[in-house]
Design an enzyme around this catalytic site. Structure first.
Site, PDB file in Angstrom:
ATOM      1  N   CYS A 106       1.201  -1.040   0.136  1.00 10.12           N
ATOM      2  CA  CYS A 106       0.448  -0.453  -0.016  1.00 10.12           C
ATOM      3  C   CYS A 106       0.634   1.248  -0.111  1.00 10.12           C
ATOM      4  O   CYS A 106       1.587   1.433   0.721  1.00 10.12           O
ATOM      5  CB  CYS A 106      -1.185   0.229   1.483  1.00 10.12           C
ATOM      6  SG  CYS A 106      -0.725   1.063   2.323  1.00 10.12           S
ATOM      7  N   GLU A 107       0.331   2.152  -1.144  1.00  9.51           N
ATOM      8  CA  GLU A 107       1.847   3.055  -1.258  1.00  9.51           C
ATOM      9  C   GLU A 107       1.511   3.966  -0.089  1.00  9.51           C
ATOM     10  O   GLU A 107       2.112   5.187   0.079  1.00  9.51           O
ATOM     11  CB  GLU A 107       0.894   3.911  -2.670  1.00  9.51           C
ATOM     12  CG  GLU A 107       0.129   5.117  -2.436  1.00  9.51           C
ATOM     13  CD  GLU A 107      -0.373   5.435  -3.846  1.00  9.51           C
ATOM     14  OE1 GLU A 107       0.141   5.006  -4.512  1.00  9.51           O
ATOM     15  OE2 GLU A 107      -1.272   5.857  -4.287  1.00  9.51           O
ATOM     16  N   HIS A 108       0.005   4.253   0.546  1.00  9.84           N
ATOM     17  CA  HIS A 108       0.205   4.783   2.400  1.00  9.84           C
ATOM     18  C   HIS A 108       0.568   4.882   3.315  1.00  9.84           C
ATOM     19  O   HIS A 108       1.311   5.826   3.702  1.00  9.84           O
ATOM     20  CB  HIS A 108      -0.604   5.030   2.441  1.00  9.84           C
ATOM     21  CG  HIS A 108      -2.536   5.536   1.647  1.00  9.84           C
ATOM     22  ND1 HIS A 108      -2.935   5.015   0.895  1.00  9.84           N
ATOM     23  CD2 HIS A 108      -2.180   6.895   0.788  1.00  9.84           C
ATOM     24  CE1 HIS A 108      -4.035   5.766  -0.406  1.00  9.84           C
ATOM     25  NE2 HIS A 108      -3.154   6.504  -0.393  1.00  9.84           N
ATOM     26  N   HIS A 109       1.092   3.714   3.338  1.00 12.12           N
ATOM     27  CA  HIS A 109       1.329   3.161   4.598  1.00 12.12           C
ATOM     28  C   HIS A 109       2.972   1.794   4.735  1.00 12.12           C
ATOM     29  O   HIS A 109       3.687   1.784   5.299  1.00 12.12           O
ATOM     30  CB  HIS A 109       0.955   2.810   5.575  1.00 12.12           C
ATOM     31  CG  HIS A 109      -0.514   2.934   5.875  1.00 12.12           C
ATOM     32  ND1 HIS A 109      -1.334   3.090   5.085  1.00 12.12           N
ATOM     33  CD2 HIS A 109      -0.702   4.241   6.551  1.00 12.12           C
ATOM     34  CE1 HIS A 109      -2.825   4.598   5.445  1.00 12.12           C
ATOM     35  NE2 HIS A 109      -2.345   5.108   6.812  1.00 12.12           N
ATOM     36  N   GLN A 147      -5.068  -0.385  -4.357  1.00 11.32           N
ATOM     37  CA  GLN A 147      -5.587  -2.073  -5.618  1.00 11.32           C
ATOM     38  C   GLN A 147      -6.481  -1.162  -6.612  1.00 11.32           C
ATOM     39  O   GLN A 147      -6.601  -1.643  -7.145  1.00 11.32           O
ATOM     40  CB  GLN A 147      -6.722  -3.189  -4.019  1.00 11.32           C
ATOM     41  CG  GLN A 147      -7.297  -3.884  -4.591  1.00 11.32           C
ATOM     42  CD  GLN A 147      -8.121  -4.375  -3.979  1.00 11.32           C
ATOM     43  OE1 GLN A 147      -7.408  -4.097  -2.562  1.00 11.32           O
ATOM     44  NE2 GLN A 147      -8.939  -5.669  -4.970  1.00 11.32           N
ATOM     45  N   HIS A 175      -5.723  -5.914   3.333  1.00 11.02           N
ATOM     46  CA  HIS A 175      -5.172  -5.280   3.416  1.00 11.02           C
ATOM     47  C   HIS A 175      -4.307  -5.174   4.883  1.00 11.02           C
ATOM     48  O   HIS A 175      -5.408  -5.940   6.083  1.00 11.02           O
ATOM     49  CB  HIS A 175      -5.823  -4.162   2.912  1.00 11.02           C
ATOM     50  CG  HIS A 175      -6.357  -3.880   1.684  1.00 11.02           C
ATOM     51  ND1 HIS A 175      -4.694  -2.651   1.062  1.00 11.02           N
ATOM     52  CD2 HIS A 175      -6.632  -4.257   0.959  1.00 11.02           C
ATOM     53  CE1 HIS A 175      -5.329  -2.375  -0.154  1.00 11.02           C
ATOM     54  NE2 HIS A 175      -6.595  -3.478  -0.398  1.00 11.02           N
ATOM     55  N   CYS A 177      -3.411  -3.014   6.836  1.00  9.18           N
ATOM     56  CA  CYS A 177      -3.421  -1.430   6.521  1.00  9.18           C
ATOM     57  C   CYS A 177      -4.907  -1.436   6.748  1.00  9.18           C
ATOM     58  O   CYS A 177      -5.539  -1.544   6.704  1.00  9.18           O
ATOM     59  CB  CYS A 177      -2.774  -0.752   6.350  1.00  9.18           C
ATOM     60  SG  CYS A 177      -3.296  -0.445   4.455  1.00  9.18           S
TER      61      CYS A 177
HETATM   62 ZN   LIG Z   1      -2.658   1.361   3.451  1.00  6.12          ZN
END
Ligand SMILES: [Zn+2]
Length: 214
Positions: A106-109, A147, A175, A177
């Site tokens: 995941c690119e955020h976390h 995704q 996920h 996260c």
């Molecule tokens: Zn994330």
């Protein structure tokens, strides 16, 4: 605070392993970046409240860097090239490849998400080997992703190379996260899909592919 392990130098063995992961040599600038990253991970360990010089953590900055490069090695290729070897066909039945496993980040976390991809298409005049779809999915999954975009990128590549009459790409993933929609519980699955061409426009074609995907 008296933890000073700065000026990390990557050794030959580590450099070789990192280069193996991405399948090419690192230049001097990239080696400097890698050393900065490892130094920053030491800072992160310290900020979290632990001692980066203790046994269990000494190699962690290097291991972290190697793991991230492995998770993102898709940047080293154009995944659509896996589809380039095509064969002429005349039939126009649905081709379906189900349960292609994938791992992504995941690119955020930078937390992993993983699951199965299902791909269906109706060829116009060419098809490709079924195993190529697994490589296509990996090429885009092995990047910093969400995704929804991963789903679209897979469909875009199939559209670009095979130009089929219809495409369906469906991803089911878990996920690690809290990104995505809503609060996730352990074991919850996020499903994303895109339908193109006849699967979008033709009710019967759509019903048929959805039935096959069950
Ligand atoms: Zn994330």
């Amino acid at each position: 605070m008296n933890i000073l392990l700065k000026n990390i130098n990557i050794n030959e063995n580590q450099l070789m392993k990192l280069q193996n992961v991405i399948g090419r040599n690192l230049n001097q600038e990239e080696i400097a970046l890698a050393e900065n990253i490892m130094s920053s991970i030491q800072d992160l360990i310290q900020l979290a409240g632990d001692d980066p010089s203790r046994d269990g953590l000494q190699e962690s900055p290097y291991r972290f860097l190697k793991a991230i490069l492995e998770y993102t090695k898709g940047y080293q290729e154009d995944p659509s090239e896996h589809l380039d070897k095509t064969f002429e066909v005349t039939h126009d039945d649905i081709v379906l490849v189900k349960n292609i496993p994938f791992n992504s980040l995941c690119e955020h976390h930078f937390a992993p998400f993983f699951g199965m991809a299902h791909i269906a298409y109706i060829p116009s005049d060419k098809i490709t080997g079924l195993s190529k779809f697994a490589r296509l999915v990996d090429g885009y999954a092995n990047r910093f992703q969400v995704q929804e975009r991963l789903t679209q990128e897979i469909a875009d590549a199939i559209n670009k190379v095979l130009n089929p009459k219809a495409i369906a790409v469906i991803l089911e993933a878990e996920h690690y996260c809290m990104c995505g929609r809503g609060v996730k519980k352990a074991g919850a699955t996020t499903v994303t899909s895109t339908m193109r061409g006849m699967f979008e426009e033709d009710r019967h074609a759509r019903a048929e592919v959805l039935h096959l995907l069950k």
